[in-house]
Design a protein around this motif. Structure first.
Motif, PDB file in Angstrom:
ATOM      1  N   ALA A 117      -2.183  -3.299  -1.780  1.00  0.00           N
ATOM      2  CA  ALA A 117      -2.920  -3.723  -0.591  1.00  0.00           C
ATOM      3  C   ALA A 117      -3.448  -2.512   0.177  1.00  0.00           C
ATOM      4  O   ALA A 117      -4.581  -2.537   0.690  1.00  0.00           O
ATOM      5  CB  ALA A 117      -2.020  -4.562   0.310  1.00  0.00           C
ATOM      6  N   ALA A 118      -2.652  -1.442   0.251  1.00  0.00           N
ATOM      7  CA  ALA A 118      -3.114  -0.240   0.943  1.00  0.00           C
ATOM      8  C   ALA A 118      -4.306   0.377   0.225  1.00  0.00           C
ATOM      9  O   ALA A 118      -5.256   0.847   0.867  1.00  0.00           O
ATOM     10  CB  ALA A 118      -1.972   0.769   1.047  1.00  0.00           C
ATOM     11  N   ALA A 120      -6.490  -1.204  -1.466  1.00  0.00           N
ATOM     12  CA  ALA A 120      -7.641  -2.067  -1.203  1.00  0.00           C
ATOM     13  C   ALA A 120      -8.258  -1.779   0.168  1.00  0.00           C
ATOM     14  O   ALA A 120      -9.447  -2.015   0.389  1.00  0.00           O
ATOM     15  CB  ALA A 120      -7.221  -3.541  -1.294  1.00  0.00           C
ATOM     16  N   ALA A 121      -7.437  -1.270   1.085  1.00  0.00           N
ATOM     17  CA  ALA A 121      -7.912  -0.950   2.438  1.00  0.00           C
ATOM     18  C   ALA A 121      -8.235   0.537   2.592  1.00  0.00           C
ATOM     19  O   ALA A 121      -8.333   1.040   3.704  1.00  0.00           O
ATOM     20  CB  ALA A 121      -6.856  -1.357   3.462  1.00  0.00           C
ATOM     21  N   ARG A 122      -8.429   1.220   1.471  1.00  0.00           N
ATOM     22  CA  ARG A 122      -8.614   2.675   1.483  1.00  0.00           C
ATOM     23  C   ARG A 122      -9.741   3.122   2.402  1.00  0.00           C
ATOM     24  O   ARG A 122      -9.594   4.090   3.151  1.00  0.00           O
ATOM     25  CB  ARG A 122      -8.864   3.164   0.065  1.00  0.00           C
ATOM     26  N   ARG A 123     -10.874   2.443   2.368  1.00  0.00           N
ATOM     27  CA  ARG A 123     -12.027   2.881   3.160  1.00  0.00           C
ATOM     28  C   ARG A 123     -11.670   2.936   4.650  1.00  0.00           C
ATOM     29  O   ARG A 123     -11.941   3.925   5.337  1.00  0.00           O
ATOM     30  CB  ARG A 123     -13.210   1.942   2.939  1.00  0.00           C
ATOM     31  N   ASP A 124     -11.041   1.868   5.156  1.00  0.00           N
ATOM     32  CA  ASP A 124     -10.670   1.839   6.578  1.00  0.00           C
ATOM     33  C   ASP A 124      -9.601   2.879   6.890  1.00  0.00           C
ATOM     34  O   ASP A 124      -9.643   3.529   7.944  1.00  0.00           O
ATOM     35  CB  ASP A 124     -10.154   0.446   6.954  1.00  0.00           C
ATOM     36  N   ILE A 125      -8.636   3.034   5.999  1.00  0.00           N
ATOM     37  CA  ILE A 125      -7.557   3.995   6.240  1.00  0.00           C
ATOM     38  C   ILE A 125      -8.107   5.409   6.349  1.00  0.00           C
ATOM     39  O   ILE A 125      -7.774   6.155   7.275  1.00  0.00           O
ATOM     40  CB  ILE A 125      -6.486   3.889   5.129  1.00  0.00           C
ATOM     41  N   VAL A 126      -8.970   5.785   5.427  1.00  0.00           N
ATOM     42  CA  VAL A 126      -9.566   7.123   5.461  1.00  0.00           C
ATOM     43  C   VAL A 126     -10.419   7.306   6.709  1.00  0.00           C
ATOM     44  O   VAL A 126     -10.364   8.348   7.387  1.00  0.00           O
ATOM     45  CB  VAL A 126     -10.396   7.381   4.189  1.00  0.00           C
ATOM     46  N   HIS A 334      -0.202  -2.418   8.988  1.00  0.00           N
ATOM     47  CA  HIS A 334       0.885  -3.287   9.445  1.00  0.00           C
ATOM     48  C   HIS A 334       1.106  -4.519   8.564  1.00  0.00           C
ATOM     49  O   HIS A 334       2.265  -4.850   8.238  1.00  0.00           O
ATOM     50  CB  HIS A 334       0.627  -3.709  10.891  1.00  0.00           C
ATOM     51  N   PRO A 335       0.050  -5.243   8.150  1.00  0.00           N
ATOM     52  CA  PRO A 335       0.290  -6.448   7.333  1.00  0.00           C
ATOM     53  C   PRO A 335       0.862  -6.137   5.954  1.00  0.00           C
ATOM     54  O   PRO A 335       1.314  -7.046   5.250  1.00  0.00           O
ATOM     55  CB  PRO A 335      -1.117  -7.070   7.206  1.00  0.00           C
ATOM     56  N   HIS A 336       0.848  -4.868   5.579  1.00  0.00           N
ATOM     57  CA  HIS A 336       1.239  -4.494   4.226  1.00  0.00           C
ATOM     58  C   HIS A 336       2.564  -3.731   4.188  1.00  0.00           C
ATOM     59  O   HIS A 336       2.819  -2.940   3.283  1.00  0.00           O
ATOM     60  CB  HIS A 336       0.127  -3.651   3.584  1.00  0.00           C
ATOM     61  N   VAL A 337       3.404  -3.965   5.208  1.00  0.00           N
ATOM     62  CA  VAL A 337       4.724  -3.329   5.272  1.00  0.00           C
ATOM     63  C   VAL A 337       5.802  -4.398   5.167  1.00  0.00           C
ATOM     64  O   VAL A 337       5.739  -5.441   5.837  1.00  0.00           O
ATOM     65  CB  VAL A 337       4.897  -2.538   6.594  1.00  0.00           C
TER      66      VAL A 337
END
Length: 357
Positions: A117-118, A120-126, A334-337
């Motif tokens: 899941a993290a 998949a959210a790479r763009r926002d995280i970076v 948060h949703p992926h912890v």
């Protein structure tokens, strides 16, 4: 009732992030040092707070160590009697165990991320991570410029300082207050506060908890540093351990000095760091500069103060932007912890710590 205190191990300054973690985490200071690893939103601060609160309920003295980026978040918790601490070991204050398991050890909260899941959210995280980093760099540039203005004003004010008067006043305090022999314990180094996303935060409540007798040093230009250095040297010579609080802008200088064995504290007070609590005595450091000197350079000192305040406001705005970016980053994670897993690990570590009591 056990004392609870509140300090910082990091501070934001015109020289960037100031870091006391290496001093605090020295192996000789601890029986067990837990180094938490894991990124944003993994539950590090929550775990530390839960351990601290549980130890308070057991009647232990607890020291909470706050994050200079967000003073509502913890960077560490310390239980002095059992020489045990838990710290956030991630950037900008990376901590690595020196004697794994024997003294210090990893506690990996990153294992509770949903890795797929993290990714998949790479763009926002970076994006949010880079935005936060850029905001901190902007803050430190502004604070660096403010520091230059403050240093210029301090040098100018110090040119009119009556150093003999300062020395006499200091030696008078030493003669009255530093009597007897101390325990010979180690000094502790802590920041009493920092400029944060909420503005300047200074934990004078910790001074009051440790030191019933407080000298307030009213000092707009850093003139008290030589007095505090001399007081510290005299206390050390007599075996009294101290809580030494460096100046975040000049980490080699003492800004506040606490001598808990004597119940004696010396705090610097000025605009942006105003001590408003009870004081045994107030020492007007600025009054040790000749009135004629102030009059001669009044306009320059006021100009420096105006420019410095404006630059610090710019720095504060950038720190607030950094905090907003960090909040957005945590919201992505948060949703992926697996917080149930985090809670179980926290309980296991708490059980181990309780076995030291």
């Amino acid at each position: 009732m056990a004392i609870t205190t509140h300090f910082f191990l990091g501070a934001n300054s015109g020289q960037g992030f100031q870091n006391l973690f290496p001093r605090f985490c020295a192996p000789e200071n601890h029986y067990d040092l837990l180094v938490l690893k894991g990124g944003p939103g993994a539950g590090k601060s929550t775990m530390m707070r839960a351990i601290g609160q549980a130890m308070e309920k057991k009647g232990e003295q607890v020291e909470y160590l706050y994050c200079s980026g967000d003073p509502s978040s913890l960077d560490g918790v310390h239980i002095p009697r059992i020489r045990t601490a838990v710290v956030d070991g991630t950037a900008p204050h990376v901590v690595e165990p020196q004697y794994p398991a024997a003294v210090d050890r990893y506690v990996n909260l990153g294992q509770f991320y949903d890795v797929a899941a993290a990714k998949a959210a790479r763009r926002d995280i970076v994006h949010y991570a880079q935005a936060g980093s850029a905001a901190y760099q902007r803050a430190y540039r502004a604070l660096g410029a403010a520091r230059q203005m403050d240093d210029s004003a301090a040098v100018l004010a110090a040119e009119g300082l009556d150093r003999e008067k300062l020395l006499r006043r200091t030696d008078g305090i030493i003669g009255r207050e530093l009597r007897g022999k101390g325990s010979g314990g180690r000094d502790a180094y802590r920041f009493l506060g920092s400029l944060t996303c909420r503005g300047p935060v200074w934990r004078f409540d910790s001074v009051q908890a440790l030191c019933p007798k407080i000298y307030q040093l009213q000092d707009a230009y850093g003139l008290a540093a030589p007095m505090l250095q001399r007081l510290h040297a005299a206390a050390s010579a007599r075996g009294f351990s101290a809580v030494v609080c460096p100046d975040p802008e000049h980490a080699e200088r003492i800004q506040h000095l606490l001598l808990p064995e004597l119940g004696l504290g010396f705090v610097t007070s000025r605009e942006g760091m105003a001590y408003t609590g009870p004081a045994y005595r107030r020492v007007r450091m600025d009054a040790m500069v000749s009135a004629s000197h102030y009059k001669r350079f009044k306009a320059r000192l006021r100009f420096s103060a105006r420019v410095s305040n404006a630059l610090r406001e710019e720095g504060l705005e950038a720190l607030q932007e950094a905090k907003a970016a960090h909040d957005q980053l945590e919201a992505v994670y948060h949703p992926h912890v697996d917080f149930a897993g985090v809670q179980q690990l926290a309980e296991e570590e708490l059980t181990r710590i309780e076995s030291y009591l």
